[in-house]
Design an enzyme around this catalytic site. Structure first.
Site, PDB file in Angstrom:
ATOM      1  N   GLU A 237       0.817  -1.209   0.000  1.00 24.48           N
ATOM      2  CA  GLU A 237       0.000   0.000   0.000  1.00 24.48           C
ATOM      3  C   GLU A 237       0.856   1.266   0.000  1.00 24.48           C
ATOM      4  OE1 GLU A 237      -3.763  -1.622   2.616  1.00 24.48           O
ATOM      5  OE2 GLU A 237      -2.079  -0.692   3.665  1.00 24.48           O
TER       6      GLU A 237
ATOM      7  N   ASP B 257      -7.886  -4.703   9.801  1.00 27.24           N
ATOM      8  CA  ASP B 257      -7.433  -3.521   9.071  1.00 27.24           C
ATOM      9  C   ASP B 257      -7.313  -3.719   7.574  1.00 27.24           C
ATOM     10  OD1 ASP B 257      -5.302  -5.174   8.992  1.00 27.24           O
ATOM     11  OD2 ASP B 257      -3.858  -3.758   9.810  1.00 27.24           O
TER      12      ASP B 257
END
Lengths: 348, 348
Positions: free
Chosen positions: B64, B235
C-alpha cells in the site's frame, strides 16, 4: 551498531551512482537497452495492475505516486512537477522509485529517478517512433530544449536512425546549451530562431516544453502531411502544447487512455475521440503507421509501466555493476514478532 | 565522485538510526511525544488532503501507498502486509516513508517506518483511549502478543495510566516473549491461557492479531458494560477480529470513515451505520465517552495522517539528534535545464 541481517538491506542507486552507471554503459546504449525493457513490458500489457497516478495538486505544482505491478514485482515512482522551480534554482521534475517483491512485499531497489526518468521518457518516445515515424525519417525538430532535449535526440539517433536535429526554444540559451551537449554525438545540430524554422523539412516533431498551462507550441499550419509528432510536454490537466486542429488531423496513439484523457493533449477532445493504445500496436493487434501521408501523434504523458521497466533494468544492472550502496531500510528482527526486543537490545 | 549540492541531499533514518533514536529518547517518552504530534494533526483535520490508501492486493498479501498533505508538507508511507511472511522468517509488515515540501516537491526525509509505525500505532491507540477509556482505567487485556504488543502496553501505561496488562496469544511463546520484554517497565504483567481469562477485570481490551481472515477474537459475552475496546488487527477487507454483536452494542469511533468502512471491523455493518470521527471528539465537536456503562470501540485501521505526524516528529528530531545520514537522491544540476550536461561532466 547492530549489524543488520541481509534481509534488512535494500540496494540504493544514488544520483552519483546513476551517473556512473550511465557513463559506464554509455547514454545511447543505455537508452536502447531500457527501450527493450519497455517494449517487453508493453507486449505483456494485460498482465499489469494499472491505476492512474495518485496526484496531490497545489498552486505551485504537483506531487505524484505512480504504482504498478506485473504480479511478480511491484514498482512505484515518486515524482514532482513544479514549473516555478527552475527560476528558483530547483529542478522542475525530480523523482525516485522503488521496486519490490509482490510475494513478500520487501523492497529490492531504491533508485534516484530524475536521470532515469529522462532516460525512460526518451526511450519510450523513440521506441514509439520506431512504429509510427515515416520510413527513413532523418530529421527531427526539437521544440523545447530543456532537461529532456538531449536525451530525446540521442534516443532518436540510436533507435530511429535520425541524423539531424533542429533545435528551438523560446530561450536561446537553452538551445545553445543543447547544441553544446550534442556537439560530439555525430548528429547534425541546427539551432533555429523560430518554431516554424525548426519544423522545416522535419519528418518528426518533438515538443517538450514545461509551462503549466494550455500553450500552443505547434499551430495547425506548421504540421505537414506524413509527419510524426512526439508530444512530451502536455502531461497534466490544463497543460497542453498542440492546437486542437492538429489533433483532429492526426491518428492519435496513447499509453493508457484513462490517464491520457485527463493529462494529455486529448484533454482538448471529446471523451470518446478514437485513440489507439500503443501495446496493441506493439503486439500487432492494431496498425501503427498506415501510409506516408498520415499524421501520427504520440500523446505522451508517461505511464507507470515505463518506470517499472526502467527500475527492472537498473536492478538487473546491479548484478554486474557495483553502482549502489545497501541501506538498512527494513527492520528484520530474528523473531519477526519481537520488534520491541530488537529495539531494546540495540541499546546495549 | 562529483560532490552533490546541498539541495540534492535527503536525510535518511535507517533502522539502526531509528533504534538509536528510540533508545536515546526512550520508547515511552517517544510514544508520548508522537501522540502529541498526532493529536495536533487530528485537531487540524480539515486542512489535510485525504485519500484512501492505494492498495495492490495479491494472493500473498498487500502493498500500500498512503499519501497525505497539510498543504505545507506532503508525506506518504509504503507498507506491506503479508500474513504468511512470519512463517518464512520475514516481517508481516515492513514500511518506509517520505516527507516532502509541497512548494517545490523536494523530499526532506526518508525514514524506515517499520519501527516508527509500531510507535505511531501505539501512540494513536493510547491517545484515543485518553478520550474514550473509562475514567481511572488501570487494567488492559492484550489479545495478540505479536510485534505491536509491547508498544501498545507502554503507550497505555504512559498516556492512559494503566498499571496492569493481561496478555493472551494463541501461541504461548508470543506471550512469553512479551512478558519478558515488559518485565522491567513497572507494569504488572499477567500471562493468561485463554482470551476469557485475559479480559477478566479489564477496563480496556486491545485486540491485535494478524490473520488475514474474518476471525472472532472477541465474542459477545466476553465484553462487559463500560469497557473500551481498542481493535487494531482488523485492518483490511476480509480481516476482522470482533463478533458483529459487539459492534452493535458499542459506540464506534473511527479515523476516516471512507477507509474504515472498507478495511475496519465495521465492514461487517451496514454502510450507513453511525460512527463518530475521532477528530470531532478531539476538537470538542462530538462527545467521547458519555458514561461509565457505555462500550466504546476504536475501530483502528491506521490512517495516513498518523504516519505524516510521525514523519514530522522524526524530521524535527534531526535538528538535535544526529541519527541520520544524507543520501544524494535528487539530481541537482547547476543549470536545472542541463541534466544531460551534468551526467556527461560526471564522466570526467
Amino acid at each position: 551498531m547492530t549489524t543488520p541481517s541481509k534481509l534488512a538491506l535494500v540496494p540504493f542507486v544514488s544520483v552519483d551512482n546513476m551517473m556512473k552507471l550511465v557513463n559506464k554503459i554509455g547514454p545511447a546504449p543505455m537508452i536502447a537497452e531500457i527501450a527493450d525493457y519497455i517494449e517487453t513490458d508493453f507486449k505483456r500489457w494485460e498482465l499489469f495492475d494499472k491505476t492512474p497516478r495518485v496526484a496531490a495538486h497545489s498552486d505551485e505544482g504537483v506531487i505524484e505516486l505512480m504504482p504498478t505491478s506485473d504480479g511478480e514485482s511491484y514498482g512505484f515512482k515518486y515524482v514532482n512537477g513544479h514549473p516555478a522551480n527552475m527560476a528558483r534554482g530547483f529542478q522542475t521534475v525530480t523523482a525516485f522509485g522503488v521496486l519490490a517483491r509482490v510475494d513478500n512485499g520487501y523492497p529490492v531497489l531504491l533508485s534516484e529517478m530524475t536521470i532515469l526518468t529522462a532516460l525512460r521518457t526518451a526511450a519510450t518516445s523513440a521506441l514509439v517512433a520506431k512504429y509510427l515515424a515515416p520510413k527513413g525519417a532523418k530529421v527531427m525538430a526539437m521544440i523545447g530544449n530543456g532537461a529532456q532535449c538531449e536525451f530525446q535526440a540521442l534516443a532518436f539517433q540510436t533507435i530511429v536512425g535520425i541524423d539531424t536535429v533542429r533545435l528551438y526554444d523560446i530561450d536561446p540559451e537553452a538551445t545553445a546549451k543543447a547544441a553544446r551537449n550534442l556537439a560530439t554525438t555525430g548528429l547534425n545540430v541546427i539551432s533555429c530562431t523560430s518554431p516554424e524554422e525548426a519544423v522545416a523539412g522535419a519528418q518528426i516533431i518533438t515538443t517538450c516544453t514545461a509551462d503549466k498551462q494550455c500553450a500552443t507550441i505547434l499551430t495547425d499550419n506548421m504540421v505537414g502531411a506524413g509527419v510524426h509528432i512526439n508530444a512530451i510536454g502536455g502531461d497534466c490537466p490544463g497543460k497542453t502544447e498542440l492546437h486542437r486542429d492538429i489533433l483532429l488531423r492526426s491518428d492519435i496513439f496513447v499509453e493508457y487512455p484513462p490517464q491520457t484523457r485527463i493529462e494529455g493533449e486529448i484533454q482538448q477532445l471529446d471523451e470518446d475521440h478514437p485513440v489507439t493504445e500503443l501495446w496493441r500496436v506493439m503486439t500487432g493487434q492494431a496498425e501503427g503507421r498506415r501510409d506516408a501521408q498520415q499524421i501520427t501523434l504520440f500523446d505522451s504523458v508517461g505511464f507507470a509501466t515505463e518506470d517499472f521497466s526502467a527500475l527492472r533494468y537498473i536492478r538487473d544492472q546491479l548484478a554486474t555493476h557495483d553502482t549502489f550502496i545497501e541501506l538498512d531500510m527494513l527492520a528484520d528482527p530474528d523473531d519477526p514478532r519481537d520488534l520491541f526486543g530488537m529495539v531494546a537490545r540495540a541499546a546495549s
